[in-house]
Design a protein around this motif. Structure first.
Motif, short mmCIF file in Angstrom:
data_model
loop_
_atom_site.label_atom_id
_atom_site.label_comp_id
_atom_site.label_asym_id
_atom_site.label_seq_id
_atom_site.Cartn_x
_atom_site.Cartn_y
_atom_site.Cartn_z
N CYS A 2 6.79 16.58 -3.47
CA CYS A 2 5.90 15.57 -4.23
C CYS A 2 7.09 14.62 -5.03
O CYS A 2 7.09 13.37 -4.82
CB CYS A 2 4.58 15.75 -4.66
SG CYS A 2 3.48 16.58 -3.45
N PHE A 3 7.43 15.37 -6.00
CA PHE A 3 8.27 14.61 -7.06
C PHE A 3 9.58 13.99 -6.47
O PHE A 3 9.90 12.91 -6.71
CB PHE A 3 8.41 15.33 -8.16
CG PHE A 3 7.20 15.88 -9.28
CD1 PHE A 3 6.05 14.73 -9.15
CD2 PHE A 3 7.14 16.89 -9.59
CE1 PHE A 3 4.98 15.15 -9.98
CE2 PHE A 3 5.94 17.34 -10.35
CZ PHE A 3 5.01 16.41 -10.43
N LEU A 4 10.23 14.69 -5.56
CA LEU A 4 11.16 14.16 -4.86
C LEU A 4 10.96 13.01 -4.04
O LEU A 4 11.76 12.20 -3.61
CB LEU A 4 11.87 15.22 -4.10
CG LEU A 4 13.22 15.05 -3.17
CD1 LEU A 4 14.21 14.89 -4.52
CD2 LEU A 4 13.55 16.26 -2.55
N ILE A 5 9.81 13.03 -3.29
CA ILE A 5 9.39 11.80 -2.57
C ILE A 5 9.24 10.75 -3.38
O ILE A 5 9.81 9.57 -2.98
CB ILE A 5 8.10 12.09 -1.77
CG1 ILE A 5 8.59 13.27 -0.73
CG2 ILE A 5 7.66 11.00 -1.22
CD1 ILE A 5 7.19 13.69 -0.02
N VAL A 6 8.41 10.90 -4.48
CA VAL A 6 8.41 9.70 -5.51
C VAL A 6 9.30 9.14 -5.91
O VAL A 6 9.83 7.81 -6.00
CB VAL A 6 7.39 10.40 -6.73
CG1 VAL A 6 7.47 9.21 -7.68
CG2 VAL A 6 6.21 10.47 -6.08
N VAL A 22 1.93 6.53 -5.93
CA VAL A 22 0.96 7.03 -7.00
C VAL A 22 0.05 8.15 -6.45
O VAL A 22 -0.05 9.18 -7.45
CB VAL A 22 0.03 6.04 -7.56
CG1 VAL A 22 -0.95 6.50 -8.60
CG2 VAL A 22 0.89 4.89 -8.07
N ALA A 23 -0.42 8.02 -5.39
CA ALA A 23 -1.19 9.18 -4.88
C ALA A 23 -0.38 10.59 -4.72
O ALA A 23 -0.67 11.80 -5.07
CB ALA A 23 -1.80 9.01 -3.60
N VAL A 44 0.83 -1.10 -0.09
CA VAL A 44 -0.20 0.08 -0.12
C VAL A 44 0.79 1.21 -0.02
O VAL A 44 0.52 2.26 -0.79
CB VAL A 44 -1.11 -0.11 1.38
CG1 VAL A 44 -1.56 1.38 1.39
CG2 VAL A 44 -1.94 -1.12 1.01
N GLY A 45 2.02 1.33 0.72
CA GLY A 45 2.67 2.41 0.98
C GLY A 45 3.60 2.67 -0.49
O GLY A 45 3.71 3.61 -0.84
N GLY A 46 4.06 1.63 -1.05
CA GLY A 46 4.98 1.75 -2.21
C GLY A 46 4.02 1.78 -3.37
O GLY A 46 4.33 2.39 -4.56
N GLY A 47 2.92 1.19 -3.36
CA GLY A 47 2.10 1.19 -4.66
C GLY A 47 1.38 2.20 -4.81
O GLY A 47 1.26 3.43 -5.48
N VAL A 48 0.39 2.50 -3.96
CA VAL A 48 -0.78 3.33 -4.03
C VAL A 48 -0.34 4.75 -3.35
O VAL A 48 -0.60 5.51 -3.93
CB VAL A 48 -2.17 2.87 -3.14
CG1 VAL A 48 -3.02 3.75 -3.20
CG2 VAL A 48 -2.57 1.46 -3.80
N GLY A 96 1.43 15.82 -6.70
CA GLY A 96 2.50 16.87 -7.36
C GLY A 96 1.94 17.16 -8.79
O GLY A 96 2.21 18.37 -8.97
N LEU A 97 1.31 16.47 -9.54
CA LEU A 97 0.88 16.84 -10.72
C LEU A 97 -0.42 18.08 -10.53
O LEU A 97 -0.26 19.15 -11.47
CB LEU A 97 0.01 15.86 -11.69
CG LEU A 97 1.06 14.77 -12.22
CD1 LEU A 97 0.25 13.70 -12.87
CD2 LEU A 97 2.09 15.48 -12.93
#
Length: 76
Positions: free
Chosen positions: A58-62, A25-26, A18-22, A31-32
């Motif tokens: 947000c993009f840095l976290i991803v 993506v959230a 859940v943390g890595g997948g969803v 970020g977008l």
């Protein structure tokens, strides 16, 4: 509960999924949205710095999450 299923391991896999997948993506979607809000609809002078900063975070976290996942997979 069951001698074939270790519930502690199942719990860890579900939280990681859940943390890595969803979750990533959230955060990417957020970020977008912030990037769109930061750029505005007008010309170049219509940009707002706070949403652009939040989009960058947000993009840095991803990117960090993807890097951590790759490091974890390739380290074994």
């Amino acid at each position: 509960m069951n001698r074939y299923v270790e519930l502690a391991a199942v719990w860890k896999v579900m939280v990681t999924g859940v943390g890595g997948g969803v979750g990533l993506v959230a955060i990417y979607a957020l970020g977008l949205v912030e990037l769109s809000a930061g750029l505005g609809r007008g010309g170049p002078g219509d940009r707002r710095p706070l949403p652009l900063l939040l989009a960058g975070v947000c993009f840095l976290i991803v990117v960090a999450g993807v890097g951590l996942g790759l490091y974890t997979l390739l380290a074994r």
